[in-house]
Every structure is written in structure tokens, then in C-alpha cells.
Scaffold this motif. Structure first.
Motif, PDB file in Angstrom:
ATOM      1  N   GLN A  64       0.885  -1.146   0.137  1.00 39.15           N
ATOM      2  CA  GLN A  64       0.013   0.069  -0.047  1.00 39.15           C
ATOM      3  C   GLN A  64       0.941   1.139   0.094  1.00 39.15           C
ATOM      4  OE1 GLN A  64      -3.143   0.174  -0.145  1.00 39.15           O
ATOM      5  NE2 GLN A  64      -3.737  -2.129   0.378  1.00 39.15           N
ATOM      6  N   PRO A  65       0.455   2.535  -0.501  1.00 36.32           N
ATOM      7  CA  PRO A  65       1.081   3.478  -0.602  1.00 36.32           C
ATOM      8  C   PRO A  65       1.729   3.896   0.849  1.00 36.32           C
ATOM      9  CG  PRO A  65      -1.015   4.048  -1.261  1.00 36.32           C
ATOM     10  CD  PRO A  65      -1.015   2.605  -1.171  1.00 36.32           C
ATOM     11  N   GLU A  66       0.598   3.961   1.931  1.00 38.24           N
ATOM     12  CA  GLU A  66       1.285   4.584   3.215  1.00 38.24           C
ATOM     13  C   GLU A  66       2.454   3.739   3.832  1.00 38.24           C
ATOM     14  OE1 GLU A  66      -2.391   1.673   3.691  1.00 38.24           O
ATOM     15  OE2 GLU A  66      -1.786   3.514   2.577  1.00 38.24           O
ATOM     16  N   GLU A  67       2.762   2.299   3.141  1.00 35.37           N
ATOM     17  CA  GLU A  67       3.864   1.688   3.558  1.00 35.37           C
ATOM     18  C   GLU A  67       5.270   2.391   3.214  1.00 35.37           C
ATOM     19  OE1 GLU A  67       3.712  -2.373   2.528  1.00 35.37           O
ATOM     20  OE2 GLU A  67       1.551  -2.622   2.968  1.00 35.37           O
ATOM     21  N   ILE A  68       5.139   2.846   2.146  1.00 37.50           N
ATOM     22  CA  ILE A  68       6.293   3.619   1.823  1.00 37.50           C
ATOM     23  C   ILE A  68       6.405   4.930   2.706  1.00 37.50           C
ATOM     24  CG2 ILE A  68       7.432   4.918  -0.025  1.00 37.50           C
ATOM     25  CD1 ILE A  68       6.170   2.696  -2.087  1.00 37.50           C
ATOM     26  N   ARG A  69       5.463   5.535   2.690  1.00 39.97           N
ATOM     27  CA  ARG A  69       5.483   6.555   3.633  1.00 39.97           C
ATOM     28  C   ARG A  69       6.169   6.406   5.152  1.00 39.97           C
ATOM     29  NH1 ARG A  69       0.595   7.920   0.955  1.00 39.97           N
ATOM     30  NH2 ARG A  69      -0.571   7.138   2.854  1.00 39.97           N
ATOM     31  N   ASN A  70       5.527   5.188   5.529  1.00 44.22           N
ATOM     32  CA  ASN A  70       5.912   5.041   7.137  1.00 44.22           C
ATOM     33  C   ASN A  70       7.114   3.981   7.493  1.00 44.22           C
ATOM     34  OD1 ASN A  70       3.483   6.196   7.919  1.00 44.22           O
ATOM     35  ND2 ASN A  70       2.223   4.178   7.498  1.00 44.22           N
ATOM     36  N   ALA A  71       7.827   3.734   6.213  1.00 42.21           N
ATOM     37  CA  ALA A  71       8.851   2.841   6.329  1.00 42.21           C
ATOM     38  C   ALA A  71      10.157   3.846   6.744  1.00 42.21           C
ATOM     39  CB  ALA A  71       9.297   2.627   4.844  1.00 42.21           C
ATOM     40  N   TYR A  72      10.975   3.240   7.634  1.00 46.58           N
ATOM     41  CA  TYR A  72      12.025   3.888   8.237  1.00 46.58           C
ATOM     42  C   TYR A  72      13.434   3.273   7.996  1.00 46.58           C
ATOM     43  CZ  TYR A  72      11.631   0.122  11.580  1.00 46.58           C
ATOM     44  OH  TYR A  72      11.493  -1.065  12.129  1.00 46.58           O
ATOM     45  N   PHE A  73      14.413   4.189   8.090  1.00 49.59           N
ATOM     46  CA  PHE A  73      15.734   3.643   7.679  1.00 49.59           C
ATOM     47  C   PHE A  73      16.375   2.967   8.945  1.00 49.59           C
ATOM     48  CE2 PHE A  73      15.782   7.605   4.795  1.00 49.59           C
ATOM     49  CZ  PHE A  73      15.664   6.830   3.564  1.00 49.59           C
ATOM     50  N   THR A  74      17.094   1.801   8.564  1.00 51.71           N
ATOM     51  CA  THR A  74      17.995   1.077   9.529  1.00 51.71           C
ATOM     52  C   THR A  74      19.225   1.601   9.012  1.00 51.71           C
ATOM     53  OG1 THR A  74      18.297  -1.074   8.264  1.00 51.71           O
ATOM     54  CG2 THR A  74      16.334  -0.632   9.763  1.00 51.71           C
ATOM     55  N   ASN A  75      20.397   0.967   9.607  1.00 51.30           N
ATOM     56  CA  ASN A  75      21.988   1.277   9.221  1.00 51.30           C
ATOM     57  C   ASN A  75      22.028   0.910   8.006  1.00 51.30           C
ATOM     58  OD1 ASN A  75      22.445   2.630  11.613  1.00 51.30           O
ATOM     59  ND2 ASN A  75      23.084   0.433  12.669  1.00 51.30           N
ATOM     60  N   VAL A  76      21.512  -0.153   7.408  1.00 52.61           N
ATOM     61  CA  VAL A  76      21.687  -0.824   6.209  1.00 52.61           C
ATOM     62  C   VAL A  76      20.328  -0.852   5.209  1.00 52.61           C
ATOM     63  CG1 VAL A  76      23.753  -2.140   6.897  1.00 52.61           C
ATOM     64  CG2 VAL A  76      21.468  -3.176   7.192  1.00 52.61           C
TER      65      VAL A  76
END
Length: 417
Positions: free
Chosen positions: A258-270
């Protein structure tokens, strides 16, 4: 055959012997007769010559002869299965040596010993010596669907053994050729794949520790895509998000992403990671180019054929778009799919007739792998989706002819906006 993330309960408590599973009552290896030990040799050679599999020690038979007495082993019995002693005995009778490990999992507070037997790599295993009435010199043992470990004596069985040997030889030759043509002295092929496996292992462990199963029955679906070459920081973190945004396609009633998944994704170290609020789904895109997806999906009377069709359609199209934008148009990608928790589960919603026949999966896990380039996927996403779905449905014993206008249905999914 992995053991780090093996679901030992599903293996030990299955209660049905097959070509990949055999049960033995609790016993002490050190006090077994030569004939008793030779039975283990026969099972190990037979499974290694077929698909690989498991021999579980600590499950006895009930009055009807079914392996239903889950007694486990005493500590003395469990420790009697010393890997060195057992391995030396078994491979005294096998050429080449059988590749297997001994595991001692605890299920419901009871200790078991499990022989984890891997299928032969290059040449099938032949018995090198007779032993009591259990083993015969010069015999190729195979494992049959009726859970028998016996000599291969039918022409079709000999032919199948030869075909498996030729297939493994071709695969080995293909790897050698690719290694010669595309060798990168910094990253050898096996080393690269092990690095991808490390990242997959991190994602699996993250999900395993935090996942929450939906109410009722559910199955686990995992989907991974990995490039040929491992480069740890091929992409910056910001590039990962940009490529995901470029590749995303909003399908009506989407089930894959879903589009909100990309908005809510977050960065880890890698990596760039998304973990759903209900803790039932995870996906992760690594700087190396690896994409990992894992989800738990509830089902009622069975797993929905239309759901699988829609999921695979969206996943294949997304993969083609993503890796095209990431610059992998001509490089071969390895797509791996696994569906767990499907043993004795039926496939529902098949639009192909009105009879009441059930199509049921008889194995605990479905595993598939495909090698495709992004350009190949982009040029014919419907065809590759159909290939994937048919391979999965085969595991539910759905005949080829029961797919009704499948490609047209997939095209309809892919072209809806």
C-alpha cells in the motif's frame, strides 16, 4: 536444507511418514545391533538419493501402527547419538559420503534426535557393503512416496535417479561457467550468496521476534529478490526510498503493498524497512539490492486462489519496476518464494467447474525459486505471474487444465488502475 529457522514442531508432530520423513521409536544408538544401525544407513542413503529429508527418533507407533506416541528420548539416549560415531558408521556404507547433521530439538519439553539429510550434490550414493539383511553391496536406495526406503529396481526409478544426477551436474557446470564469465575477485559467488543470506537471516529474526499471528488460522508467505552480485553499499539509503517510490504502482484493493507503507517505512543502518502496525507483515530493501518480504495471512476454509493470483501479479510487477529503476535490467535476479503452514490446507475460489473436489496441499512448506532479469519480467509480467501461480498450485495438486483463462485474469489485474 536450513536448520537455524526450522519449525521442529511441524516436523516432529506431523504424524505421517512420507518420502521426506521417517519416524523411529526411542532407542540408544550405542546398544543398537548392527542390523538396527543399518536401517538408519538405508534411510539416509535413500533420502539423500531422492529429495533429502528427516529421520525423527523418539516417536513410537500406537496400536494401529501410526507414529503417534511422542515419547521423546532420555538424556542418555539422546547423547548416545554422537555425530562422530553415527557419521562414521553410516558413511562406512555409503559412497560418496551422505551429507547430514544430527539435531536434538526439544518440543513440548521432550528431547528428540533428528537426522537432517541433504540431497546428493554431484553423484548419487551407492551402498558399498552388505550388512545383515538390511543393506546390499552395489545398491542404490531410494525413498518412495509410501515411506519406503528400498532399492531402485524399476526402470522409471533408475531413469529418475539419472535425471537428478544430470540436473545437478548441469547446475554445477552452469555455476562454473558463470563464475568464469562473471568472476569478481572481491566477491566469489558462494560468498556473495552467503552475504545475502545473512541479510535475509537478519530480517527473518527481526520478524520472528516481533510478529503477531492474526486470529484463527493463518499461513506465512515470504518473498525475496536478490541480485547476482553482492555489494554492501551499492545504494544510499535515500536512493532506496526514491527507487521504491518510482516503482510503486497503486493497484485497486492492493494486497502486496500500500502507498502508506512507503511513507511509513524507516531507515535502519543498512536498509529501508516497513513493519506493519499489527505486526503481521514486514518488508525490507537493503543497500545491497536485496528485497525481503514476509507476511502472515489469515484464511478460513482454505487459501484463496484469487488472493494468490492478485498477490503474485502485484509482486512480479513491483519487482520488475523496482529492479529496472535500480539499474538491474539485464542482470539475473533470483526470486524465491515460500509459503508455510499449508499442510492439509485446501485451495479455494477456483473458477473452473462446479464439482466438489478439493485441491489440498500435503506438504508443510512450498518453496520455489526463479531466475529472471528485470527486463524479462517487465516484458511479460503476466506470463511470469502465471508460471509462479501454476507452480504453487501444483503443490495443492491442482491439475494444469483447471486454470480457467488464467493469463487473461492476470492481465486484467495488471492493467486495472
Amino acid at each position: 536444507m536450513e536448520t537455524n529457522n526450522t519449525d521442529w514442531r511441524s516436523i516432529i508432530c506431523r504424524g505421517i511418514e512420507s518420502d521426506e520423513l521417517d519416524y523411529k521409536a526411542a532407542q540408544n544408538w550405542k546398544t543398537l545391533s548392527r542390523a538396527g544401525k543399518a536401517k538408519f544407513v538405508r534411510h539416509c542413503i535413500a533420502m539423500a538419493n531422492t529429495k533429502g529429508g528427516y529421520v525423527v527418533v523418539g516417536v513410537g507407533e500406537d496400536a494401529s501402527g501410526q507414529p503417534a506416541l511422542f515419547t521423546g528420548l532420555t538424556e542418555e539416549e539422546a547423547h548416545s547419538f554422537d555425530p562422530t560415531d553415527v557419521g562414521n558408521f553410516i558413511n562406512r556404507f555409503a559412497d560418496p559420503a551422505v551429507d547430514f547433521t544430527l539435531e536434538r530439538p526439544v518440543v513440548d519439553g521432550k528431547r528428540y534426535v533428528v537426522f537432517v539429510i541433504r540431497r546428493f550434490r554431484n553423484l548419487p550414493h551407492v551402498c558399498t557393503s552388505s550388512c545383515e539383511n538390511e543393506l546390499s553391496l552395489g545398491t542404490f536406495y531410494i525413498r518412495t512416496p509410501d515411506a519406503s526406503s528400498r532399492p531402485a529396481y524399476r526402470s522409471s526409478e533408475i531413469h529418475a535417479l539419472i535425471q537428478r544426477t544430470l540436473r545437478t551436474q548441469r547446475e554445477m557446470l552452469g555455476r562454473m561457467i558463470r563464475g568464469i564469465l562473471y568472476e569478481d575477485h572481491s566477491f566469489q559467488g558462494e560468498q556473495q550468496q552467503s552475504r545475502f543470506q545473512e541479510e535475509i537471516g537478519h530480517s527473518r529474526e527481526f520478524f520472528r521476534k516481533r510478529r503477531v499471528y492474526p486470529p484463527g488460522r493463518s499461513f506465512h508467505l515470504a518473498f525475496t529478490v536478490s541480485p547476482e552480485q553482492y555489494i554492501a553499499e551499492k545504494f544510499s539509503l535515500s536512493e532506496l526510498r526514491t527507487h521504491l517510490q518510482e516503482a510503486f504502482i497503486l493497484f485497486p484493493d492492493a494486497v502486496f503493498m500500500q502507498p502508506e507503507e512507503i511513507r511509513n517505512a524507516y531507515f535502519t543502518n543498512v536498509s529501508l524497512r516497513y513493519f506493519s502496525a499489527d505486526r503481521s507483515r514486514l518488508w525490507q530493501l537493503y543497500q545491497s539490492g536485496l528485497f525481503y518480504y514476509s507476511g502472515l495471512f489469515a484464511f478460513g476454509n482454505g487459501i484463496s486462489y484469487p488472493f494468490l493470483m492478485k498477490f503474485f501479479s502485484e509482486a512480479v510487477k513491483f519487482t520488475a519496476q523496482l529492479y529496472d529503476f535500480m539499474g538491474y535490467s539485464t542482470e539475473l535476479m533470483t526470486l524465491r518464494l515460500s509459503i508455510r503452514g499449508v499442510e492439509n490446507v485446501s485451495l479455494t475460489g477456483i473458477p473452473c467447474g462446479s464439482d466438489d473436489f478439493e485441491f489440498i496441499c500435503r506438504i508443510p512448506e512450498i518453496s520455489l525459486a526463479l531466475e529472471r532479469s528485470a527486463a524479462d519480467l517487465s516484458s511479460a509480467p503476466a506470463e511470469h505471474t502465471v508460471t509462479l501461480l501454476k507452480k504453487v498450485c501444483e503443490r495443492f495438486n491442482l491439475p494444469e487444465g483447471r486454470h480457467h483463462n488464467l493469463q487473461k485474469q492476470v492481465i486484467a489485474i495488471l492493467t486495472r488502475k
